[in-house]
Design a protein around this motif. Structure first.
Motif, PDB file in Angstrom:
ATOM      1  N   ARG A 182     -44.591  -6.071  18.333  1.00  0.00           N
ATOM      2  CA  ARG A 182     -43.550  -6.679  18.721  1.00  0.00           C
ATOM      3  C   ARG A 182     -42.730  -8.107  17.551  1.00  0.00           C
ATOM      4  O   ARG A 182     -42.425  -8.122  16.844  1.00  0.00           O
ATOM      5  CB  ARG A 182     -42.617  -6.400  19.535  1.00  0.00           C
ATOM      6  N   ASP A 183     -43.515  -8.714  18.134  1.00  0.00           N
ATOM      7  CA  ASP A 183     -43.719 -10.615  16.927  1.00  0.00           C
ATOM      8  C   ASP A 183     -44.184 -10.405  15.877  1.00  0.00           C
ATOM      9  O   ASP A 183     -43.118 -11.129  14.477  1.00  0.00           O
ATOM     10  CB  ASP A 183     -44.382 -11.617  18.141  1.00  0.00           C
ATOM     11  N   TRP A 184     -44.540  -9.554  15.792  1.00  0.00           N
ATOM     12  CA  TRP A 184     -45.570  -9.337  14.499  1.00  0.00           C
ATOM     13  C   TRP A 184     -44.320  -8.491  13.368  1.00  0.00           C
ATOM     14  O   TRP A 184     -44.169  -8.863  12.027  1.00  0.00           O
ATOM     15  CB  TRP A 184     -46.934  -8.808  14.009  1.00  0.00           C
ATOM     16  N   ALA A 185     -44.739  -7.674  13.627  1.00  0.00           N
ATOM     17  CA  ALA A 185     -42.908  -7.419  12.992  1.00  0.00           C
ATOM     18  C   ALA A 185     -41.649  -7.866  12.917  1.00  0.00           C
ATOM     19  O   ALA A 185     -41.476  -7.518  11.546  1.00  0.00           O
ATOM     20  CB  ALA A 185     -42.552  -5.569  14.065  1.00  0.00           C
ATOM     21  N   LEU A 186     -41.515  -8.849  13.825  1.00  0.00           N
ATOM     22  CA  LEU A 186     -40.412  -9.283  13.104  1.00  0.00           C
ATOM     23  C   LEU A 186     -40.372 -10.176  12.679  1.00  0.00           C
ATOM     24  O   LEU A 186     -39.632 -10.633  12.167  1.00  0.00           O
ATOM     25  CB  LEU A 186     -39.545  -9.869  14.905  1.00  0.00           C
ATOM     26  N   PHE A 187     -41.311 -10.864  12.663  1.00  0.00           N
ATOM     27  CA  PHE A 187     -42.221 -12.463  11.626  1.00  0.00           C
ATOM     28  C   PHE A 187     -41.755 -11.501  10.343  1.00  0.00           C
ATOM     29  O   PHE A 187     -41.488 -11.943   8.679  1.00  0.00           O
ATOM     30  CB  PHE A 187     -43.927 -13.172  11.163  1.00  0.00           C
ATOM     31  N   THR A 188     -42.379 -10.095  10.180  1.00  0.00           N
ATOM     32  CA  THR A 188     -42.801  -9.477   9.325  1.00  0.00           C
ATOM     33  C   THR A 188     -41.058  -9.532   8.864  1.00  0.00           C
ATOM     34  O   THR A 188     -40.251  -9.567   7.083  1.00  0.00           O
ATOM     35  CB  THR A 188     -43.320  -7.850   9.360  1.00  0.00           C
ATOM     36  N   ARG A 189     -40.485  -8.897   8.961  1.00  0.00           N
ATOM     37  CA  ARG A 189     -39.138  -8.485   8.568  1.00  0.00           C
ATOM     38  C   ARG A 189     -38.402  -9.880   8.041  1.00  0.00           C
ATOM     39  O   ARG A 189     -37.536  -9.637   7.422  1.00  0.00           O
ATOM     40  CB  ARG A 189     -38.013  -7.682   9.918  1.00  0.00           C
ATOM     41  N   LEU A 190     -38.291 -10.757   9.103  1.00  0.00           N
ATOM     42  CA  LEU A 190     -37.768 -12.286   9.381  1.00  0.00           C
ATOM     43  C   LEU A 190     -38.525 -12.925   7.492  1.00  0.00           C
ATOM     44  O   LEU A 190     -37.458 -13.594   6.632  1.00  0.00           O
ATOM     45  CB  LEU A 190     -37.436 -12.989   9.928  1.00  0.00           C
ATOM     46  N   PHE A 191     -39.401 -13.089   6.632  1.00  0.00           N
ATOM     47  CA  PHE A 191     -40.171 -13.266   6.912  1.00  0.00           C
ATOM     48  C   PHE A 191     -39.939 -12.730   4.720  1.00  0.00           C
ATOM     49  O   PHE A 191     -39.578 -12.939   4.089  1.00  0.00           O
ATOM     50  CB  PHE A 191     -41.967 -13.546   6.906  1.00  0.00           C
ATOM     51  N   ARG A 192     -39.495 -11.101   5.336  1.00  0.00           N
ATOM     52  CA  ARG A 192     -39.245 -10.544   3.766  1.00  0.00           C
ATOM     53  C   ARG A 192     -37.906 -10.979   3.564  1.00  0.00           C
ATOM     54  O   ARG A 192     -37.507 -11.536   2.082  1.00  0.00           O
ATOM     55  CB  ARG A 192     -39.209  -9.227   4.020  1.00  0.00           C
ATOM     56  N   LYS A 193     -37.161 -11.016   4.338  1.00  0.00           N
ATOM     57  CA  LYS A 193     -35.566 -11.556   3.801  1.00  0.00           C
ATOM     58  C   LYS A 193     -35.681 -13.440   3.515  1.00  0.00           C
ATOM     59  O   LYS A 193     -35.322 -13.535   2.837  1.00  0.00           O
ATOM     60  CB  LYS A 193     -34.919 -11.681   5.552  1.00  0.00           C
ATOM     61  N   GLU A 194     -36.154 -13.768   3.893  1.00  0.00           N
ATOM     62  CA  GLU A 194     -36.551 -15.634   3.393  1.00  0.00           C
ATOM     63  C   GLU A 194     -36.989 -15.143   1.771  1.00  0.00           C
ATOM     64  O   GLU A 194     -36.215 -15.668   1.140  1.00  0.00           O
ATOM     65  CB  GLU A 194     -37.758 -16.195   4.046  1.00  0.00           C
ATOM     66  N   MET A 195     -38.287 -14.123   1.763  1.00  0.00           N
ATOM     67  CA  MET A 195     -38.640 -13.942   0.772  1.00  0.00           C
ATOM     68  C   MET A 195     -37.356 -13.251  -0.442  1.00  0.00           C
ATOM     69  O   MET A 195     -37.759 -13.524  -1.560  1.00  0.00           O
ATOM     70  CB  MET A 195     -39.866 -13.320   0.627  1.00  0.00           C
TER      71      MET A 195
END
Length: 135
Positions: free
Chosen positions: A72-85
């Protein structure tokens, strides 16, 4: 001509070209004069690294990668990092790197041992989505 996605500090591949460190912090205990000669990076570009808050989330996901919470943490990280990028400056940088990949060899990287749980896996996907030539 391609972009390689590498672990910083690993041996360079033949023809790798300039190595770009997409990390928040320089390597600890390494003098600046040795960054390139010790295969860390030639250019430090923290603009393509996660914010400190997201780094913490990614590290939590690395702790026990098979646990439900880590997934779950990794999925959240991926979503939030994509948003940053997706922010304009980061998105333009990714567009430039994707375009350059068709005429130059270079590498981007991070320190993490496992690319699958590292922001560089997300960068790889974002570059591929932009049509980059990725090794």
């Amino acid at each position: 001509m391609t972009i390689r996605v590498v672990r910083l500090g690993s041996s360079r591949a033949a023809g790798e070209g300039v190595r770009i460190g997409t990390v928040r912090r320089p390597p600890r205990g390494v003098p600046r004069a040795r960054y390139a000669s010790d295969d860390w990076y030639d250019v430090w570009y923290p603009n393509l690294s996660p914010t400190p808050e997201l780094v913490k989330l990614a590290l939590a996901a690395q702790a026990e990668p098979e646990s439900a919470q880590a997934k779950r943490d990794w999925a959240l990280f991926t979503r939030l990092f994509r948003k940053e990028m997706a922010a304009p400056d980061a998105a333009r940088t990714l567009d430039v790197l994707a375009a350059l990949s068709h005429g130059a060899d270079f590498a981007i990287g991070c320190y993490c041992a496992d690319e699958a749980r590292c922001h560089r896996s997300v960068l790889r996907a974002l570059l591929e989505e932009r049509g980059a030539a990725v090794a």
